[in-house]
Every structure is written in structure tokens, then in C-alpha cells.
Design a protein around this motif. Structure first.
Motif, PDB file in Angstrom:
ATOM      1  N   SER A   6     -10.015  -1.986  -8.299  1.00 64.43           N
ATOM      2  CA  SER A   6     -10.005  -1.333  -6.990  1.00 64.43           C
ATOM      3  C   SER A   6     -11.244  -0.476  -6.791  1.00 64.43           C
ATOM      4  O   SER A   6     -11.937  -0.136  -7.752  1.00 64.43           O
ATOM      5  N   ASP A   7     -11.493  -0.115  -5.532  1.00 65.90           N
ATOM      6  CA  ASP A   7     -12.552   0.850  -5.215  1.00 65.90           C
ATOM      7  C   ASP A   7     -13.881   0.532  -5.903  1.00 65.90           C
ATOM      8  O   ASP A   7     -14.496   1.406  -6.513  1.00 65.90           O
ATOM      9  N   ILE A   8     -14.301  -0.724  -5.748  1.00 64.63           N
ATOM     10  CA  ILE A   8     -15.594  -1.155  -6.299  1.00 64.63           C
ATOM     11  C   ILE A   8     -16.717  -0.437  -5.535  1.00 64.63           C
ATOM     12  O   ILE A   8     -17.746  -0.113  -6.116  1.00 64.63           O
ATOM     13  N   GLY A  34      -8.778  -3.122  -2.426  1.00 62.54           N
ATOM     14  CA  GLY A  34      -9.392  -2.389  -1.332  1.00 62.54           C
ATOM     15  C   GLY A  34     -10.622  -1.579  -1.681  1.00 62.54           C
ATOM     16  O   GLY A  34     -10.914  -1.319  -2.843  1.00 62.54           O
ATOM     17  N   ASP A  35     -11.367  -1.213  -0.621  1.00 59.51           N
ATOM     18  CA  ASP A  35     -12.603  -0.436  -0.725  1.00 59.51           C
ATOM     19  C   ASP A  35     -13.623  -1.137  -1.626  1.00 59.51           C
ATOM     20  O   ASP A  35     -14.237  -0.517  -2.500  1.00 59.51           O
ATOM     21  N   ALA A  36     -13.822  -2.433  -1.358  1.00 60.27           N
ATOM     22  CA  ALA A  36     -14.823  -3.208  -2.095  1.00 60.27           C
ATOM     23  C   ALA A  36     -16.230  -2.755  -1.725  1.00 60.27           C
ATOM     24  O   ALA A  36     -17.141  -2.812  -2.548  1.00 60.27           O
ATOM     25  N   GLY A  61      -8.273  -1.965   2.070  1.00 58.30           N
ATOM     26  CA  GLY A  61      -8.323  -0.519   1.969  1.00 58.30           C
ATOM     27  C   GLY A  61      -8.769   0.073   3.295  1.00 58.30           C
ATOM     28  O   GLY A  61      -9.101  -0.666   4.234  1.00 58.30           O
ATOM     29  N   ASN A  62      -8.803   1.379   3.382  1.00 60.89           N
ATOM     30  CA  ASN A  62      -9.261   2.017   4.615  1.00 60.89           C
ATOM     31  C   ASN A  62     -10.714   1.639   4.935  1.00 60.89           C
ATOM     32  O   ASN A  62     -11.086   1.563   6.100  1.00 60.89           O
ATOM     33  N   HIS A  63     -11.521   1.349   3.912  1.00 62.07           N
ATOM     34  CA  HIS A  63     -12.915   0.992   4.188  1.00 62.07           C
ATOM     35  C   HIS A  63     -13.046  -0.398   4.805  1.00 62.07           C
ATOM     36  O   HIS A  63     -13.915  -0.616   5.649  1.00 62.07           O
ATOM     37  N   GLU A  64     -12.184  -1.355   4.410  1.00 62.80           N
ATOM     38  CA  GLU A  64     -12.209  -2.671   5.069  1.00 62.80           C
ATOM     39  C   GLU A  64     -11.786  -2.521   6.531  1.00 62.80           C
ATOM     40  O   GLU A  64     -12.317  -3.187   7.423  1.00 62.80           O
ATOM     41  N   SER A 136      -1.070  -2.316  -3.608  1.00 64.55           N
ATOM     42  CA  SER A 136      -1.624  -1.917  -2.313  1.00 64.55           C
ATOM     43  C   SER A 136      -2.740  -0.912  -2.571  1.00 64.55           C
ATOM     44  O   SER A 136      -2.839  -0.360  -3.668  1.00 64.55           O
ATOM     45  N   HIS A 137      -3.571  -0.680  -1.537  1.00 69.37           N
ATOM     46  CA  HIS A 137      -4.692   0.251  -1.725  1.00 69.37           C
ATOM     47  C   HIS A 137      -4.184   1.657  -2.032  1.00 69.37           C
ATOM     48  O   HIS A 137      -4.647   2.322  -2.945  1.00 69.37           O
ATOM     49  N   THR A 138      -3.220   2.106  -1.233  1.00 75.60           N
ATOM     50  CA  THR A 138      -2.586   3.384  -1.496  1.00 75.60           C
ATOM     51  C   THR A 138      -1.140   3.272  -1.018  1.00 75.60           C
ATOM     52  O   THR A 138      -0.675   2.178  -0.685  1.00 75.60           O
ATOM     53  N   GLY A 176      -5.228   2.196  -5.709  1.00 85.41           N
ATOM     54  CA  GLY A 176      -6.553   2.771  -5.906  1.00 85.41           C
ATOM     55  C   GLY A 176      -6.660   3.972  -4.982  1.00 85.41           C
ATOM     56  O   GLY A 176      -5.727   4.756  -4.889  1.00 85.41           O
ATOM     57  N   HIS A 177      -7.780   4.075  -4.277  1.00 83.62           N
ATOM     58  CA  HIS A 177      -7.998   5.035  -3.185  1.00 83.62           C
ATOM     59  C   HIS A 177      -8.235   6.477  -3.639  1.00 83.62           C
ATOM     60  O   HIS A 177      -9.116   7.136  -3.127  1.00 83.62           O
ATOM     61  N   THR A 178      -7.426   6.956  -4.560  1.00 84.51           N
ATOM     62  CA  THR A 178      -7.568   8.331  -5.042  1.00 84.51           C
ATOM     63  C   THR A 178      -8.147   8.299  -6.453  1.00 84.51           C
ATOM     64  O   THR A 178      -7.485   7.817  -7.375  1.00 84.51           O
TER      65      THR A 178
END
Ligand code: MN
Length: 223
Positions: A6-8, A34-36, A61-64, A136-138, A176-178
Motif C-alpha cells: 500500500s501507499d507506494i 491505494g495511493d500508488a 485510495g483517496n489519492h486515486e 481496503s485503503h482505510t 494502508g493510508h495511515t
């Protein structure tokens, strides 16, 4: 084997090194939670690599979500006005390197990236090694008695997961995310595994590490 990362966040070199380290093969599945892209330099490069791999399952993720809100209109209405608010939100959250690399792509590649972003799933469940996982992302904040599937969709992209709470007995929630250091400083640069949670964001883009967990064995990998 089934793996999750996650969070690459555009750290292509760490991502490539991780694929090498786990020795990913066609029979394996890699969930990217998420958040690649964003913050780091090579988000578009990461996305282009992910979309070529049939065994990568992209989870949003929120970034996508932020990227799609800006890039979607650019390909569907070239030369049209940008949604100023969506643009500012994305730039404020580190979308700059992704946007400029996107503009270096040709029209065909741009459409492929936008269509790929639209294919990311929100959440999923898998079984591996005799255990059940929710990916899930978060997560939404913990609400006693509420089923996870009844939470608003947005919560799986932006929510603040309650890592001190067990969400459901018998399921491990992988997120991920956090960055884990923000959950508990004792987990700086390490996967947080406690209370039915496995948080795998080890802060790769913030000078930490890229973490990866094998769901079959719960083995942890780090770059
Ligand atoms: Mn995030």
C-alpha cells in the motif's frame, strides 16, 4: 501466494525492488491498497507498470480519487475548464509530480491511465492460509453494531480507522493510508499488526519503508 502492499506514493524503485524481493510470479496475486501515486516522483510509472500486470488488483485510495477527479475531465473534455477545487485539493495533497508526468504522456496513454483509475475497486474480502481478510485503503470509524458494508463509500478512501478497535471477530482488516508510526510510534517503519488490524503503510515516501504482507503466511517484507 497472495500479497498486499500500500501507499507506494510514486516510489517506483521501492515498488520494483519489492516485486523482486517477493519473487512475484503469474500464479501470485498482489493487492495494491491505494495511493500508488502522488507525493513521490514516479506515480505514473507505478500505475503504468501495475496496469500491465494481470495479477495486480488495484484498490482505490483517496489519492486515486483525487487524481481521477482532475484527470478524467482532462481526457473527456480536452481544453475545457478545470474544476478548480478538485485541482487545488489534489495539488495540496502532493498530486503535482503525477500531473506533470501525466502531461508527458500521449493521448492514448492518458486515456488508458484514466480508464485504469476508474477500474480500482473500493474494498474486497479474500481468504488465505485459513484466515479471512478485508482489504481496503482505510476504514470507516468504528461504530458498534454497524456492518462494515453499511458504511459510506467515502469512508473507505478518507476514513480514520480506529486501530484500537476490533471491527469484527474472525476477520483481519488490512489497510494502508495511515503511516504506522502515527498509530503507535513503536511501529515506526514496521507493519502494525494488532486488534484484528494489519496496517501496512510503513511510510515509504516519508523516508520510511515500503511494507508488504503475504496473506497466506503473514510473513512481512520490507524495502
Ligand atoms: Mn491515503
Amino acid at each position: 501466494m497472495i500479497y498486499a502492499v500500500s501507499d507506494i506514493h510514486g516510489c517506483y524503485d521501492k515498488y520494483a525492488a519489492m516485486l523482486d524481493k517477493i519473487g512475484i510470479s503469474d500464479g501470485d496475486t498482489l493487492y495494491v491498497l491505494g495511493d500508488a501515486a502522488d507525493r513521490g516522483r514516479d506515480g505514473i510509472k507505478v500505475l503504468l507498470d501495475m496496469m500491465e500486470r494481470r495479477n495486480v488488483v488495484p484498490v482505490a485510495g483517496n489519492h486515486e480519487s483525487m487524481a481521477a477527479d482532475v484527470l478524467g475531465p482532462i481526457v473527456s473534455n480536452p481544453g475545457g475548464d478545470m474544476d478548480g477545487e478538485a485541482y487545488l485539493l489534489w495539488m495540496y495533497n502532493g498530486g503535482g509530480p503525477t500531473l506533470s508526468a501525466f502531461f508527458d504522456l500521449d493521448e492514448v496513454q492518458r486515456r488508458r491511465v484514466v480508464s485504469y483509475l476508474g477500474s480500482f475497486i473500493l474494498r474486497t474480502t479474500v481468504s488465505a492460509g485459513g484466515r479471512k481478510f478485508h482489504l481496503s485503503h482505510t476504514l470507516p470509524p468504528y461504530v458498534p453494531g454497524r456492518k462494515i458494508e453499511d458504511a459510506p463509500h467515502r469512508n473507505f478512501l478518507w476514513g480514520k480507522a480506529d486501530y484500537g478497535k476490533v471491527y469484527a471477530d474472525g476477520t483481519l482488516f488490512v489497510t494502508g493510508h495511515t503511516p504506522t508510526v502515527a498509530i503507535d510510534p513503536a511501529y515506526k517503519g514496521k507493519i502494525y499488526s494488532k486488534n484484528g488490524h494489519i496496517c501496512i503503510d510503513c511510510g515509504a515516501v516519508f523516508g520510511g519503508r515500503l511494507g508488504c504482507v503475504c496473506l497466506d503466511t503473514l510473513e512481512e517484507f520490507y524495502i
